[in-house]
Design an enzyme around this catalytic site. Sequence first.
Site, mmCIF file in Angstrom:
data_model
loop_
_atom_site.group_PDB
_atom_site.id
_atom_site.type_symbol
_atom_site.label_atom_id
_atom_site.label_comp_id
_atom_site.label_asym_id
_atom_site.label_seq_id
_atom_site.Cartn_x
_atom_site.Cartn_y
_atom_site.Cartn_z
ATOM 1 N N GLU A 271 -9.566 -2.033 5.438
ATOM 2 C CA GLU A 271 -10.153 -1.810 6.752
ATOM 3 C C GLU A 271 -11.392 -2.707 6.917
ATOM 4 O OE1 GLU A 271 -8.371 -0.242 8.741
ATOM 5 O OE2 GLU A 271 -7.941 1.844 8.222
ATOM 6 N N ASN B 253 -7.235 -3.290 14.357
ATOM 7 C CA ASN B 253 -8.634 -3.544 14.000
ATOM 8 C C ASN B 253 -8.774 -4.708 13.014
ATOM 9 O OD1 ASN B 253 -7.687 -2.454 11.634
ATOM 10 N ND2 ASN B 253 -9.099 -0.722 11.554
ATOM 11 N N ASP C 284 0.823 -1.206 0.000
ATOM 12 C CA ASP C 284 0.000 0.000 0.000
ATOM 13 C C ASP C 284 0.858 1.258 0.000
ATOM 14 O OD1 ASP C 284 0.917 -0.445 2.593
ATOM 15 O OD2 ASP C 284 -1.048 -0.893 3.402
ATOM 16 N N HIS D 190 -7.118 -5.072 10.162
ATOM 17 C CA HIS D 190 -6.888 -4.792 8.741
ATOM 18 C C HIS D 190 -5.624 -5.494 8.235
ATOM 19 C CE1 HIS D 190 -4.548 -0.753 9.525
ATOM 20 N NE2 HIS D 190 -3.713 -1.759 9.480
HETATM 21 P P1 PGA Z 1 2.249 -1.753 12.536
HETATM 22 O O1 PGA Z 1 1.075 -1.800 11.470
HETATM 23 O O2 PGA Z 1 3.224 -2.782 12.082
HETATM 24 O O3 PGA Z 1 2.821 -0.379 12.427
HETATM 25 O O4 PGA Z 1 1.640 -2.082 13.844
HETATM 26 C C1 PGA Z 1 0.630 -3.045 11.029
HETATM 27 C C2 PGA Z 1 -0.512 -2.838 10.099
HETATM 28 O O5 PGA Z 1 -1.265 -1.872 10.292
HETATM 29 O O6 PGA Z 1 -0.681 -3.650 9.168
#
Ligand code: PGA
Length: 245
Positions: free
Chosen positions: A142, A135, A66, A137
């Site tokens: 999301e 959450n 992304d 995702h």
């Molecule tokens: P993070 O994010 O590694 O910064 O916790 C993981 C994600 O949102 O996929």
Amino acid sequence: MRYETFKTEQEASQAVATRIAELVSANPRIRLGLPTGSTPLGVYKELIRQHQAGLSFSEAVTFNLDEYLGLSGAHPQSYRYFMETNFFQHIDLPTWNRHLLDGVARYPELECQAYETKIQAQGGINLWFLGIGGNGHIAFNEPGSEVNSRTRIVSLTTETIEANSDGRFFKDPAEVPRCALSVGIGAIREADEIIVLALGEKKADAVFNAIQGPFDISCPASLLQDHANVTFYLDEAAASKLTRA
Ligand code: PGA
């Protein structure tokens, strides 16, 4: 879905790096899908160490999950910049084999379609390596994202904006772009193999919902449950809500 639990973040990261290195050695022309965020940093460090000890990425091809809409690759919070500074600059992966969505593409919808075409043209992804959001995702899919969703423009949830402005990346929620370009869940599910790395107690609920909750769009990572080759690599804190069989 399989999961493996390790005592520490370092051990879980080391195990993921070992699996990636194994796959790269077996298939030097591997197509790898890669994440950004805090989670993969230990894996990238270990892969850089293995590169210094002889592991070559000279024929590998990478695609990232992304990118923030509106940030150019030169922006220090862009995922292009993250990948260059935390991984690519330190290995021998050719620049032309490093693929990321362009956050400032003139026609972002077309950019998303072209990205999928590029993945197909390379023969698909052998391994997607993913983190998971608090959450649930995966990439920037999301909650509510469909199982067959394709690469597209997405809106970030308030929770994700806050998670990414806790000082690790952005300092203020107002600075975080509201939208991103993200590989879809349908595109992720097309990989031969998927690794999800989750570290820390902030991920424990999402890990539980993904592995032991229902197959449901409320937890995007649960939409990997019917994929034939998914492994979660967890530290003890991230695994703490799982009920043992
Ligand atoms: P993070 O994010 O590694 O910064 O916790 C993981 C994600 O949102 O996929």
